[in-house]
Enzyme design. Structure first.
Site: not given
Length: 315
Positions: A13, A15, A266-268
């Site tokens: 994704s 994002n 994780s990207k977040s």
């Protein structure tokens, strides 16, 4: 199926920036495609239009090119294929396998909190830890549903799991990798663990579960090689494949690249990105070694997966 017919894919994704976990999965898929004489496809899973951006998409492609990864046709961008997902959703609706669900996330949380307080026990949760949808509006009349929809009340299209399982009572797949618990070989699918999952929304006719199943079928993906964090989702994907008449790919769930504290990257959480590693002077060979692959293409992991490709998924 001959080796040259094999089709692998990497489907991030756009994002956020890719991290080492993405690098591992992309490299393994690309290497398998090249060693089998098959094809490698890139898919941008950008149905979340609020968070996915062209800038991140370009960054994904730049990072993959840096790693020596090339793809065999124009990348598929999900946002350009909403009609495909709408058609699949309409097919399920025609069979009365989805229903409009009106409870908001806040209402679901309130319901679960009240239940757990009054009953003194936990409400069931899916493998990702989210509470199962209560389904209070699953059996609403057509007239009631149409009224609420015509009044502009927000809703999501959810799979009527009870009806779906009546259509496909026995389901499974052959796992060529391993589950988070180390299981491999024939796996019994357990879609009941997911409850009535969202397949589309009022303003977007799809969700991750629906779009990934439709995309894999339309792109002719034969081998889904992905992280073990998606192992349990395969139960829902296999169910949707059967309901929509799609042939299943082979599945191989590989180990995850973990942070120093043992958690999934994780990207977040803003874990170290490939972009930052590149800017620090690391080479593609350095990154391959960081994720446990030989400095150059080829090696034991690829050989292990190649040896497991002899049979088709079943169920």
């Amino acid at each position: 199926m001959s080796a040259k017919d094999a089709v692998f894919r990497f489907a991030p994704s756009p994002n956020g920036e890719l991290h080492l976990g993405h690098a591992y999965s992309a490299l393994v898929n690309h290497e398998l495609a090249r060693q089998t004489g098959g094809r490698f496809l890139l898919r941008h899973e950008d149905i979340d239009l609020a968070r996915c951006t062209p800038a991140f998409e370009r960054q994904v492609e730049d990072d993959l090119a840096f790693l020596g990864i090339s793809w065999d046709e124009k990348p598929r961008r999900q946002s350009e294929h909403m009609a495909d997902y709408a058609a699949a959703l309409e097919a399920l609706a025609a069979e009365e396998l989805v229903y409009p669900a009106f409870m908001s996330r806040g209402e679901i949380r309130a319901f679960v909190d009240r239940y757990e307080s009054e009953e003194g026990r936990s409400w069931p949760r899916d493998p990702d830890g989210a509470p199962l949808y209560p389904g209070l509006d699953r059996h609403a009349t057509t007239k009631e549903r149409e009224r609420r929809m015509s009044e502009g009340e927000r809703f999501a299209w959810r799979l009527d799991l009870e009806r779906a399982i009546e259509r496909v009572p026995a389901l499974g797949w052959d796992e060529y990798g391993a589950s988070p618990l180390g299981e491999s070989g024939p796996i019994v699918a357990r879609p009941l663990e997911w409850g009535d999952v969202v397949l589309g929304r009022m303003d977007v006719p799809t969700s991750y579960h629906l779009s990934v199943v439709v995309d894999d079928a339309l792109q002719g993906i034969t081998d889904v090689v992905r992280g073990r964090d998606l192992f349990y989702a395969t139960s829902i994907h296999r169910l949707l494949q059967e309901l929509l008449g799609f042939s299943p790919p082979r599945y191989h769930h590989h180990p995850l690249i973990l942070g120093e504290d043992g958690r999934k990257l994780s990207k977040s959480a803003r874990d170290t990105s490939l972009k930052s590693l590149r800017e620090s002077g690391m080479t593609a060979e350095d990154i391959r070694r960081m994720v446990g692959l030989p400095g150059r293409p080829g090696g034991s992991l690829s050989e292990e997966i190649l040896m497991s490709r002899g049979s088709s998924a079943t169920g």
